[in-house]
Design a protein around this motif. Structure first.
Motif, PDB file in Angstrom:
ATOM      1  N   ASP A  44     -12.002  -0.378  -1.981  1.00 58.26           N
ATOM      2  CA  ASP A  44     -12.089   0.939  -1.365  1.00 58.26           C
ATOM      3  C   ASP A  44     -13.166   1.733  -2.085  1.00 58.26           C
ATOM      4  OD1 ASP A  44     -10.406   2.762   0.630  1.00 58.26           O
ATOM      5  OD2 ASP A  44     -10.953   3.998  -1.094  1.00 58.26           O
ATOM      6  N   CYS A  51      -0.611   0.859  -8.667  1.00 57.04           N
ATOM      7  CA  CYS A  51      -0.153   0.178  -7.457  1.00 57.04           C
ATOM      8  C   CYS A  51       1.226  -0.408  -7.687  1.00 57.04           C
ATOM      9  CB  CYS A  51      -1.135  -0.913  -7.021  1.00 57.04           C
ATOM     10  SG  CYS A  51      -1.359  -2.212  -8.253  1.00 57.04           S
ATOM     11  N   SER A  63      -2.567   4.241  -5.448  1.00 58.13           N
ATOM     12  CA  SER A  63      -2.969   5.627  -5.684  1.00 58.13           C
ATOM     13  C   SER A  63      -4.430   5.657  -6.118  1.00 58.13           C
ATOM     14  CB  SER A  63      -2.085   6.268  -6.766  1.00 58.13           C
ATOM     15  OG  SER A  63      -2.214   5.563  -7.998  1.00 58.13           O
ATOM     16  N   THR A  64      -5.063   6.795  -5.910  1.00 62.56           N
ATOM     17  CA  THR A  64      -6.471   6.944  -6.254  1.00 62.56           C
ATOM     18  C   THR A  64      -6.644   8.011  -7.332  1.00 62.56           C
ATOM     19  OG1 THR A  64      -6.892   8.650  -4.589  1.00 62.56           O
ATOM     20  CG2 THR A  64      -7.050   6.358  -3.876  1.00 62.56           C
ATOM     21  N   ASP A  68      -4.473  10.680  -4.104  1.00 62.76           N
ATOM     22  CA  ASP A  68      -4.042  10.232  -2.784  1.00 62.76           C
ATOM     23  C   ASP A  68      -3.163   8.989  -2.904  1.00 62.76           C
ATOM     24  OD1 ASP A  68      -5.459  12.234  -1.534  1.00 62.76           O
ATOM     25  OD2 ASP A  68      -7.283  11.025  -1.389  1.00 62.76           O
ATOM     26  N   ARG A  70      -1.814   5.606  -0.530  1.00 65.71           N
ATOM     27  CA  ARG A  70      -2.052   4.840   0.691  1.00 65.71           C
ATOM     28  C   ARG A  70      -1.152   3.607   0.707  1.00 65.71           C
ATOM     29  NH1 ARG A  70      -8.672   4.914   0.092  1.00 65.71           N
ATOM     30  NH2 ARG A  70      -8.846   7.188  -0.191  1.00 65.71           N
ATOM     31  N   LEU A  72      -1.011  -0.253   1.926  1.00 65.35           N
ATOM     32  CA  LEU A  72      -1.843  -1.373   2.348  1.00 65.35           C
ATOM     33  C   LEU A  72      -0.971  -2.527   2.817  1.00 65.35           C
ATOM     34  CD1 LEU A  72      -4.460  -1.531  -0.566  1.00 65.35           C
ATOM     35  CD2 LEU A  72      -4.537  -0.139   1.494  1.00 65.35           C
ATOM     36  N   VAL A  79      -5.632  -0.680   5.099  1.00 68.81           N
ATOM     37  CA  VAL A  79      -4.791   0.510   4.994  1.00 68.81           C
ATOM     38  C   VAL A  79      -4.040   0.688   6.305  1.00 68.81           C
ATOM     39  CG1 VAL A  79      -4.743   2.998   4.639  1.00 68.81           C
ATOM     40  CG2 VAL A  79      -6.385   1.600   3.375  1.00 68.81           C
ATOM     41  N   GLU A  81      -1.120   2.990   6.465  1.00 68.56           N
ATOM     42  CA  GLU A  81      -0.561   4.338   6.523  1.00 68.56           C
ATOM     43  C   GLU A  81      -1.064   5.158   5.344  1.00 68.56           C
ATOM     44  OE1 GLU A  81       3.785   4.279   8.569  1.00 68.56           O
ATOM     45  OE2 GLU A  81       3.642   3.120   6.727  1.00 68.56           O
ATOM     46  N   TYR A  82      -1.037   6.475   5.520  1.00 64.65           N
ATOM     47  CA  TYR A  82      -1.400   7.408   4.466  1.00 64.65           C
ATOM     48  C   TYR A  82      -0.217   8.333   4.178  1.00 64.65           C
ATOM     49  CZ  TYR A  82      -6.350   6.171   5.002  1.00 64.65           C
ATOM     50  OH  TYR A  82      -7.549   5.499   5.048  1.00 64.65           O
ATOM     51  N   SER A  85      -0.238  13.493   0.945  1.00 66.04           N
ATOM     52  CA  SER A  85      -0.266  13.773  -0.498  1.00 66.04           C
ATOM     53  C   SER A  85      -1.112  14.983  -0.867  1.00 66.04           C
ATOM     54  CB  SER A  85      -0.779  12.543  -1.248  1.00 66.04           C
ATOM     55  OG  SER A  85      -2.026  12.124  -0.736  1.00 66.04           O
TER      56      SER A  85
END
Length: 206
Positions: A44, A51, A63-64, A68, A70, A72, A79, A81-82, A85
Protein backbone atom coordinates in the motif's frame (compact mmCIF):
# COMPACT_ATOMS: atom_id res chain seq x y z
CA UNK A 1 4.54 -37.01 0.59
CA UNK A 2 7.69 -34.91 0.39
CA UNK A 3 9.25 -36.66 3.39
CA UNK A 4 8.43 -40.13 1.99
CA UNK A 5 9.90 -39.14 -1.38
CA UNK A 6 13.15 -38.00 0.19
CA UNK A 7 13.52 -41.16 2.29
CA UNK A 8 12.75 -43.54 -0.59
CA UNK A 9 15.13 -41.83 -3.00
CA UNK A 10 17.91 -41.79 -0.40
CA UNK A 11 17.42 -45.51 0.27
CA UNK A 12 17.32 -46.31 -3.45
CA UNK A 13 20.60 -44.50 -4.09
CA UNK A 14 22.29 -46.11 -1.10
CA UNK A 15 21.34 -49.58 -2.38
CA UNK A 16 22.90 -48.74 -5.74
CA UNK A 17 26.01 -47.42 -4.05
CA UNK A 18 25.41 -43.86 -5.24
CA UNK A 19 25.90 -40.77 -3.18
CA UNK A 20 22.57 -39.16 -2.36
CA UNK A 21 24.02 -36.17 -0.53
CA UNK A 22 23.39 -33.68 -3.32
CA UNK A 23 19.89 -35.02 -4.02
CA UNK A 24 18.99 -35.04 -0.33
CA UNK A 25 20.17 -31.46 0.07
CA UNK A 26 18.00 -30.38 -2.88
CA UNK A 27 14.96 -32.23 -1.55
CA UNK A 28 15.47 -30.76 1.94
CA UNK A 29 15.55 -27.25 0.51
CA UNK A 30 12.39 -27.94 -1.50
CA UNK A 31 10.65 -29.21 1.63
CA UNK A 32 11.58 -26.16 3.70
CA UNK A 33 10.55 -23.75 0.95
CA UNK A 34 7.19 -25.48 0.45
CA UNK A 35 6.36 -25.22 4.16
CA UNK A 36 7.70 -21.81 5.11
CA UNK A 37 7.37 -19.62 2.02
CA UNK A 38 5.16 -16.54 2.30
CA UNK A 39 1.55 -16.90 1.19
CA UNK A 40 0.79 -13.35 0.09
CA UNK A 41 2.42 -9.92 -0.02
CA UNK A 42 0.22 -6.90 0.73
CA UNK A 43 1.39 -3.48 -0.42
CA UNK A 44 0.00 0.00 0.00
CA UNK A 45 1.10 3.60 -0.42
CA UNK A 46 0.78 4.11 3.35
CA UNK A 47 3.12 2.55 5.90
CA UNK A 48 1.62 -0.37 7.81
CA UNK A 49 2.29 -0.15 11.56
CA UNK A 50 0.43 -3.20 12.96
CA UNK A 51 -1.69 -6.14 11.82
CA UNK A 52 -3.71 -9.08 13.14
CA UNK A 53 -6.14 -11.70 11.88
CA UNK A 54 -9.85 -11.19 12.46
CA UNK A 55 -12.60 -13.79 12.77
CA UNK A 56 -11.80 -17.01 10.92
CA UNK A 57 -8.41 -15.75 9.69
CA UNK A 58 -9.76 -15.07 6.20
CA UNK A 59 -9.51 -11.35 6.92
CA UNK A 60 -6.60 -9.28 8.10
CA UNK A 61 -6.84 -5.94 9.92
CA UNK A 62 -3.98 -3.53 9.27
CA UNK A 63 -3.27 -0.06 10.64
CA UNK A 64 -1.32 2.78 9.06
CA UNK A 65 0.94 5.52 10.35
CA UNK A 66 -1.95 7.99 9.91
CA UNK A 67 -4.18 6.01 12.30
CA UNK A 68 -6.39 4.41 9.63
CA UNK A 69 -7.73 0.83 9.90
CA UNK A 70 -8.40 -1.39 6.90
CA UNK A 71 -9.66 -4.93 6.40
CA UNK A 72 -7.77 -7.01 3.83
CA UNK A 73 -8.70 -10.32 2.27
CA UNK A 74 -6.00 -12.76 3.39
CA UNK A 75 -5.86 -14.63 0.07
CA UNK A 76 -6.15 -11.78 -2.44
CA UNK A 77 -4.46 -9.05 -0.40
CA UNK A 78 -7.12 -6.57 -1.53
CA UNK A 79 -8.78 -4.03 0.77
CA UNK A 80 -12.38 -5.14 1.31
CA UNK A 81 -13.54 -2.72 4.01
CA UNK A 82 -12.49 0.45 5.82
CA UNK A 83 -13.09 1.25 9.47
CA UNK A 84 -14.59 4.65 10.21
CA UNK A 85 -11.39 5.66 11.98
CA UNK A 86 -11.55 9.44 11.53
CA UNK A 87 -10.51 11.20 14.76
CA UNK A 88 -10.22 7.85 16.56
CA UNK A 89 -6.50 8.08 17.37
CA UNK A 90 -4.35 11.14 17.88
CA UNK A 91 -1.19 9.33 16.70
CA UNK A 92 -0.06 6.26 14.80
CA UNK A 93 -1.45 2.87 15.91
CA UNK A 94 1.32 0.63 17.24
CA UNK A 95 -0.60 -2.55 18.21
CA UNK A 96 -3.79 -4.45 17.35
CA UNK A 97 -5.51 -7.30 19.16
CA UNK A 98 -8.69 -9.24 18.43
CA UNK A 99 -10.86 -11.36 20.71
CA UNK A 100 -13.16 -14.14 19.53
CA UNK A 101 -15.36 -16.43 21.66
CA UNK A 102 -13.85 -19.92 21.67
CA UNK A 103 -16.98 -21.88 22.51
CA UNK A 104 -18.86 -20.93 19.36
CA UNK A 105 -21.59 -18.99 21.19
CA UNK A 106 -21.98 -16.61 18.29
CA UNK A 107 -20.47 -13.59 20.05
CA UNK A 108 -19.03 -11.10 17.54
CA UNK A 109 -15.29 -10.65 17.46
CA UNK A 110 -13.85 -7.50 19.04
CA UNK A 111 -10.90 -5.39 18.01
CA UNK A 112 -8.62 -3.29 20.19
CA UNK A 113 -6.22 -0.73 18.71
CA UNK A 114 -3.57 1.07 20.74
CA UNK A 115 -1.66 4.27 20.09
CA UNK A 116 0.72 6.27 22.25
CA UNK A 117 -1.92 7.97 24.42
CA UNK A 118 -5.20 6.20 23.71
CA UNK A 119 -6.80 2.79 23.20
CA UNK A 120 -9.93 2.23 21.10
CA UNK A 121 -12.45 -0.63 21.22
CA UNK A 122 -14.04 -1.21 17.81
CA UNK A 123 -17.40 -2.57 16.70
CA UNK A 124 -16.27 -5.11 14.07
CA UNK A 125 -19.75 -5.45 12.58
CA UNK A 126 -20.43 -1.78 11.92
CA UNK A 127 -16.70 -0.95 11.65
CA UNK A 128 -17.06 2.00 14.02
CA UNK A 129 -15.39 3.20 17.19
CA UNK A 130 -17.25 1.86 20.21
CA UNK A 131 -15.28 3.22 23.20
CA UNK A 132 -12.13 5.32 23.52
CA UNK A 133 -9.89 5.07 26.59
CA UNK A 134 -7.67 8.10 27.12
CA UNK A 135 -4.19 8.44 28.70
CA UNK A 136 -3.40 4.72 28.35
CA UNK A 137 -1.60 2.55 25.80
CA UNK A 138 -0.99 -1.10 24.76
CA UNK A 139 -4.41 -2.47 25.71
CA UNK A 140 -5.04 -6.21 26.11
CA UNK A 141 -8.22 -8.31 26.46
CA UNK A 142 -8.82 -10.69 29.33
CA UNK A 143 -9.71 -14.34 28.67
CA UNK A 144 -13.47 -13.76 28.74
CA UNK A 145 -13.52 -10.62 26.59
CA UNK A 146 -15.22 -8.54 29.28
CA UNK A 147 -12.33 -6.40 30.49
CA UNK A 148 -9.14 -4.85 29.16
CA UNK A 149 -5.99 -3.80 30.97
CA UNK A 150 -3.76 -0.92 29.87
CA UNK A 151 -0.61 0.73 31.26
CA UNK A 152 -1.03 4.45 31.83
CA UNK A 153 0.65 6.76 29.32
CA UNK A 154 2.84 8.42 31.96
CA UNK A 155 5.90 6.14 31.73
CA UNK A 156 7.25 7.41 35.07
CA UNK A 157 4.35 5.74 36.89
CA UNK A 158 4.06 1.96 37.19
CA UNK A 159 0.29 1.93 37.00
CA UNK A 160 -2.25 -0.27 35.23
CA UNK A 161 -5.86 0.66 34.52
CA UNK A 162 -8.56 -2.00 34.13
CA UNK A 163 -11.74 -1.19 32.19
CA UNK A 164 -15.06 -3.03 32.04
CA UNK A 165 -15.87 -2.96 28.32
CA UNK A 166 -19.35 -4.44 28.83
CA UNK A 167 -20.46 -1.24 30.58
CA UNK A 168 -19.56 0.99 27.65
CA UNK A 169 -17.83 3.43 30.03
CA UNK A 170 -14.38 4.84 29.40
CA UNK A 171 -13.51 5.19 33.09
CA UNK A 172 -11.44 2.51 34.81
CA UNK A 173 -13.05 0.18 37.34
CA UNK A 174 -9.75 -0.75 38.97
CA UNK A 175 -6.23 0.62 39.15
CA UNK A 176 -3.10 -1.29 40.12
CA UNK A 177 -0.02 0.65 41.13
CA UNK A 178 3.52 -0.40 42.02
CA UNK A 179 3.90 1.97 44.98
CA UNK A 180 7.53 1.10 45.69
CA UNK A 181 8.69 1.94 42.16
CA UNK A 182 6.62 5.12 41.94
CA UNK A 183 8.05 6.37 45.24
CA UNK A 184 11.52 5.54 43.95
CA UNK A 185 10.85 7.52 40.75
CA UNK A 186 9.73 10.54 42.77
CA UNK A 187 12.82 10.29 44.96
CA UNK A 188 15.07 9.97 41.92
CA UNK A 189 13.59 13.08 40.33
CA UNK A 190 13.66 15.05 43.58
CA UNK A 191 17.35 14.55 44.41
CA UNK A 192 18.71 15.14 40.94
CA UNK A 193 19.22 11.55 39.83
CA UNK A 194 20.28 9.85 43.07
CA UNK A 195 17.71 7.14 43.73
CA UNK A 196 17.35 4.16 45.98
CA UNK A 197 18.35 0.67 44.90
CA UNK A 198 16.06 -1.66 42.96
CA UNK A 199 13.12 -3.10 44.85
CA UNK A 200 10.61 -5.82 44.07
CA UNK A 201 7.17 -4.74 42.76
CA UNK A 202 4.65 -3.81 45.44
CA UNK A 203 1.30 -3.62 43.63
CA UNK A 204 -1.58 -1.90 45.38
CA UNK A 205 -5.23 -1.94 44.35
CA UNK A 206 -6.76 1.52 44.26
Amino acid sequence: ANIACRVLKAQSRSHRGESGMHLNRRLHKHFVHSRFRHLRTCKDDSSFTACCFMGNSQQLVVSTDSGDLRVLDTFSGEVVEYFDSSHAHSSAIHSLQTWQARNGCGYPSMLLSSARNDVVLWDTQQLKCQTTFQDVHSGSFDTFGTRIVCPVSNRRLSKLSIFDITSGLSTSVQTLEDVSRNEQSILYAGVGGVGAGGTSPNWHDQ
